[in-house]
Design an enzyme around this catalytic site. Structure first.
Site, short mmCIF file in Angstrom:
data_model
loop_
_atom_site.label_atom_id
_atom_site.label_comp_id
_atom_site.label_asym_id
_atom_site.label_seq_id
_atom_site.Cartn_x
_atom_site.Cartn_y
_atom_site.Cartn_z
N ASP A 1 0.67 -0.58 -0.07
CA ASP A 1 0.01 0.11 -0.35
C ASP A 1 1.35 0.86 -0.24
O ASP A 1 0.57 2.33 0.72
CB ASP A 1 -1.44 -0.13 0.79
CG ASP A 1 -1.99 -0.87 1.14
OD1 ASP A 1 -2.29 -1.78 0.29
OD2 ASP A 1 -2.36 -1.65 2.12
N ALA B 1 1.41 3.09 -2.43
CA ALA B 1 0.79 4.24 -3.34
C ALA B 1 1.77 3.75 -4.93
O ALA B 1 1.93 4.48 -5.56
CB ALA B 1 0.91 5.25 -3.23
N LYS B 2 2.06 2.16 -5.28
CA LYS B 2 2.64 1.44 -6.21
C LYS B 2 1.91 1.68 -7.68
O LYS B 2 2.23 1.84 -8.61
CB LYS B 2 2.71 -0.20 -6.15
CG LYS B 2 3.56 0.01 -5.46
CD LYS B 2 3.89 -1.50 -4.72
CE LYS B 2 2.35 -2.09 -4.61
NZ LYS B 2 2.29 -2.17 -2.72
N GLY C 1 -4.46 -4.09 -3.80
CA GLY C 1 -5.43 -3.26 -3.92
C GLY C 1 -4.76 -1.63 -4.31
O GLY C 1 -4.44 -1.19 -3.71
N HIS C 2 -5.00 -2.14 -5.91
CA HIS C 2 -4.18 -0.35 -6.03
C HIS C 2 -5.19 0.16 -6.68
O HIS C 2 -5.86 0.51 -7.23
CB HIS C 2 -3.23 -0.85 -6.86
CG HIS C 2 -2.57 -1.87 -6.53
ND1 HIS C 2 -1.18 -2.19 -8.14
CD2 HIS C 2 -1.45 -1.82 -5.53
CE1 HIS C 2 -0.61 -3.15 -7.35
NE2 HIS C 2 -0.71 -3.18 -6.23
N GLN D 1 2.18 -5.57 -3.29
CA GLN D 1 2.51 -5.88 -2.06
C GLN D 1 3.84 -4.69 -1.49
O GLN D 1 3.98 -3.89 -2.59
CB GLN D 1 2.57 -7.73 -1.57
CG GLN D 1 1.30 -8.45 -1.60
CD GLN D 1 1.46 -8.92 -2.92
OE1 GLN D 1 1.89 -9.64 -3.42
NE2 GLN D 1 -0.28 -8.76 -3.17
N VAL E 1 -8.88 -3.97 -0.26
CA VAL E 1 -9.15 -4.31 -0.23
C VAL E 1 -10.61 -5.49 0.38
O VAL E 1 -11.47 -5.95 -0.19
CB VAL E 1 -8.31 -5.87 -0.43
CG1 VAL E 1 -8.49 -7.67 -0.65
CG2 VAL E 1 -7.32 -5.85 -1.66
N GLY F 1 -10.90 -2.90 3.24
CA GLY F 1 -11.31 -2.14 4.52
C GLY F 1 -10.69 -2.08 5.46
O GLY F 1 -11.43 -1.27 6.57
N ARG G 1 -5.66 -0.04 8.87
CA ARG G 1 -4.55 0.11 8.52
C ARG G 1 -3.76 0.89 9.49
O ARG G 1 -3.86 1.53 10.37
CB ARG G 1 -3.77 0.51 7.23
CG ARG G 1 -4.04 0.23 5.45
CD ARG G 1 -3.91 0.82 4.85
NE ARG G 1 -3.84 0.16 3.27
CZ ARG G 1 -4.32 1.15 2.18
NH1 ARG G 1 -4.18 2.41 2.50
NH2 ARG G 1 -4.38 0.66 1.19
P1 GDP Z 1 -0.65 0.35 -3.89
O1 GDP Z 1 -1.14 -1.19 -2.77
O2 GDP Z 1 0.86 0.93 -3.46
O3 GDP Z 1 -1.17 0.94 -4.95
O4 GDP Z 1 -1.68 1.80 -2.82
P2 GDP Z 1 -2.93 1.63 -1.92
O5 GDP Z 1 -3.62 2.11 -3.70
O6 GDP Z 1 -3.33 0.62 -1.30
O7 GDP Z 1 -2.86 2.74 -1.09
C1 GDP Z 1 -2.19 3.81 -1.69
C2 GDP Z 1 -3.32 5.20 -1.14
O8 GDP Z 1 -3.03 6.15 -1.24
C3 GDP Z 1 -4.40 5.66 -2.31
O9 GDP Z 1 -5.25 5.24 -1.41
C4 GDP Z 1 -4.05 5.95 -3.67
O10 GDP Z 1 -5.14 7.39 -3.51
C5 GDP Z 1 -3.84 7.14 -2.15
N1 GDP Z 1 -2.65 7.99 -2.60
C6 GDP Z 1 -1.52 7.81 -3.74
N2 GDP Z 1 -0.74 9.04 -3.21
C7 GDP Z 1 -0.86 9.81 -2.64
C8 GDP Z 1 -0.46 11.29 -1.90
O11 GDP Z 1 0.63 11.21 -2.33
N3 GDP Z 1 -0.75 11.65 -1.33
C9 GDP Z 1 -2.66 11.15 -0.63
N4 GDP Z 1 -2.76 11.62 -0.05
N5 GDP Z 1 -3.30 10.17 -0.79
C10 GDP Z 1 -2.04 9.43 -1.69
P1 IMO Z 2 -0.76 -3.64 -2.04
O1 IMO Z 2 -0.28 -4.44 -3.12
C1 IMO Z 2 -0.88 -4.48 2.05
C2 IMO Z 2 -0.90 -8.87 3.43
C3 IMO Z 2 -1.89 -8.92 4.72
C4 IMO Z 2 -1.59 -9.91 4.80
C5 IMO Z 2 -0.08 -11.01 4.61
C6 IMO Z 2 -1.00 -11.68 3.61
O2 IMO Z 2 -2.48 -3.39 -2.32
O3 IMO Z 2 0.50 -2.71 -1.54
P2 IMO Z 2 -2.01 -12.79 2.08
O4 IMO Z 2 -3.81 -12.73 1.50
O5 IMO Z 2 -1.47 -12.28 1.40
O6 IMO Z 2 -1.84 -14.26 2.73
O7 IMO Z 2 -2.28 -12.23 3.50
O8 IMO Z 2 0.21 -9.93 3.19
N1 IMO Z 2 -0.62 -8.11 2.69
C7 IMO Z 2 -0.91 -6.90 1.31
N2 IMO Z 2 -1.08 -5.86 2.55
N3 IMO Z 2 -0.99 -3.94 0.60
C8 IMO Z 2 -1.26 -5.74 -0.48
O9 IMO Z 2 -0.47 -5.04 -1.67
C9 IMO Z 2 -1.26 -6.89 0.38
N4 IMO Z 2 -1.12 -7.64 0.53
C10 IMO Z 2 -1.72 -8.87 1.24
O10 IMO Z 2 -2.64 -8.34 4.65
O11 IMO Z 2 -0.62 -9.49 6.36
MG MG Z 3 -2.79 -1.60 -1.90
#
Ligand code: GDP
Ligand code: IMO
Ligand code: MG
Length: 443
Positions: free
Chosen positions: A28, A30-31, A55-56, A242, A318, A320, A323
């Site tokens: 998470d 913010a990839k 979840g991106h 991840q 993913v 809810g 974190r």
């Molecule tokens: P990922 O799994 O690495 O792609 O990251 P997620 O999408 O799960 O979580 C990143 C969250 O931060 C998302 O809701 C983005 O929309 C949000 N986000 C990304 N860049 C920024 C930022 O610079 N500032 C803020 N406030 N939110 C951001």
């Molecule tokens: P993105 O791509 C954050 C965590 C789960 C749990 C552990 C194992 O959005 O960054 P799993 O279901 O993979 O066997 O769970 O890994 N986890 C993540 N945490 N971002 C993710 O993906 C994750 N994918 C799995 O919460 O702790």
């Molecule tokens: Mg994510």
């Protein structure tokens, strides 16, 4: 279309033929935002590990897109998205996600979204097994996403009970695999949970044959496709899922996911050697978050942690789940950066830290009275570790509208410099908001 950032991106000479985007923390980071931004400069975007546990979130033109199994490249009509053999696929979840993206963003032709025939398939029994095993660990549960990811990878490693996409699209072979596997699964469920309903080969076959029919046009040998693309010097972007500290071999085992989610996973997940990748970008949050169980040295249980959660909207895409939030852990992140072999860093969500009087960066751990800067390899040492912090004064200004490094408050610049110094890699991107536009590119 955000002209200004794309214009800058073209001036930013760091985008080369093959690029990878890897999370350096616990996911998470913010990839998704970075992949979306860079997809404009690439022809192919590749997801090479994990499944619908990811979840991106991507935001542009006032719209929000939530991607889980589909590469963020699908949002760009000029990009071919590839899901390689390292990914585990839940066909039902895939089709649901695809339908929602098509509704939001228009059609996705089969030639623009390829799925590897080597990718392993998630079945309902994988979810069922995961519930049993997770519950058996009680308070020591890994805290998985319950998507059947680990149990599918387990069958992949075990081989005898595995089914791949290439099997799924061959009806007779698929049926024979189910006939072999399902009786074993039923015996196992009966002994672990006598109340459980036996699985039916017919029901699974019927449901999954329907998915196979729809997915068949997408299923190809993606390794061959990518190796040809490498030969032709087409621009490829590898989208990590991840984070490095969730890597099965190098992360905080057993509180990890079941694949190589650090940079180590690119080669085995995609079939493309890292030697073809010219630039590896490590993505970090300006602080730290983690979902699920496992040690978290810099975790904040106070009002600052709650403030970060609220301002950063730190709730899982993913599941809810809220974190867990804490200060930037440079010991863990430097380890993630080194394991993944990144060239530079993207610091994300810097805006979330605005308004705090004092910021902290953990630059060492105290493990039973000894200061260490190497990330401990055993979970028991990590559980004992206490953070040793460097303090940095905060800033009050709203930075979400800033687009140039020199316009950031002095203390924000000092914070980025401190991250850069401790991690030992240059910061080349700073993100100050979720939108594509809210990005500072440095060089
Ligand atoms: P990922 O799994 O690495 O792609 O990251 P997620 O999408 O799960 O979580 C990143 C969250 O931060 C998302 O809701 C983005 O929309 C949000 N986000 C990304 N860049 C920024 C930022 O610079 N500032 C803020 N406030 N939110 C951001
Ligand atoms: P993105 O791509 C954050 C965590 C789960 C749990 C552990 C194992 O959005 O960054 P799993 O279901 O993979 O066997 O769970 O890994 N986890 C993540 N945490 N971002 C993710 O993906 C994750 N994918 C799995 O919460 O702790
Ligand atoms: Mg994510």
């Amino acid at each position: 279309m955000v002209i200004s950032q794309y214009f800058l991106l073209n001036q930013w000479d760091s985008v080369v033929s093959a690029t990878s985007v890897i999370g350096l923390q616990w996911g998470d980071e913010a990839k998704g935002k970075i992949v979306d931004l860079l997809s404009e400069q690439h022809e192919i975007v590749v997801r090479y590990l994990g499944g619908n546990n990811a979840g991106h979130t991507v935001k542009f033109d006032g719209k929000t897109y939530k991607l889980s199994l589909l590469p963020a490249g699908v949002l760009n009509p000029n990009v071919t998205s590839v899901i390689t053999g390292g990914v585990v696929i839940n066909p039902k979840a895939f089709l649901k996600e695809m339908a929602s993206i098509v509704e939001q963003n228009g059609p996705i032709e089969a030639s623009r979204l390829l799925i590897s025939d080597r990718a392993h398939v998630i079945f309902p029994y994988h979810m069922q097994e995961e519930v049993i095993f997770e519950n058996s660990r009680k308070e020591k549960a890994i805290g998985t996403t319950m998507r059947g990811i680990g149990t599918c990878y387990r069958d992949k490693a075990g081989r005898t009970h595995a089914i791949r996409m290439g099997d799924l699209v061959r009806p007779d072979f698929f049926r024979s695999r189910l006939e072999e596997i399902v009786p074993y699964k039923n015996k196992m469920f009966q002994s672990l949970d006598p109340e459980s309903e036996p699985l039916s080969v017919d029901a699974i076959y019927e449901e999954y044959s329907g998915y196979a029919e729809t997915l068949k046009p997408h299923v190809v040998d993606t390794s061959a496709y990518l190796l040809k693309a490498v030969d032709e010097k087409r621009k490829i972007l590898f989208e990590g899922a991840q984070g490095s500290l969730l890597d099965i071999d190098h992360g905080t085992f057993p509180y990890v996911t079941s694949s190589n989610s650090s940079g180590c996973g690119i080669h085995n997940g995609s079939g493309v050697s890292e030697r073809y990748i010219d630039k590896m970008i490590g993505v970090v949050k300006a602080y730290t978050t983690r979902v699920g169980g496992g040690p978290f040295v810099t975790e904040l249980h106070d009002e600052i942690g709650q403030r970060i959660r609220d301002v950063g909207n730190e709730y899982g895409t993913v599941t809810g789940r809220p974190r867990r939030c804490g200060w930037f852990d440079a010991v863990a992140t430097r380890y993630g950066a080194n394991i993944s072999g990144v060239d530079c860093i993207a610091v994300m969500l810097l805006d979330v830290l605005s308004g705090l009087d004092e910021l902290k960066i953990c630059e060492a751990y105290d493990v039973n009275g000894t200061q260490v800067t190497d990330f401990p390899s055993h979970i028991l040492d990590l559980e004992q570790a206490k953070p040793v912090y460097r303090s940095i004064p905060g800033w009050k200004e709203d930075i979400t509208g800033i687009r140039r490094m020199e316009d950031l408050p002095e203390n924000a610049i000092a914070y980025i410099k401190a991250v850069e110094e401790i991690i030992g890699k240059p910061v080349e991107i700073v993100s100050v908001g979720p939108d594509r536009e809210q990005t500072i590119l440095l060089k």
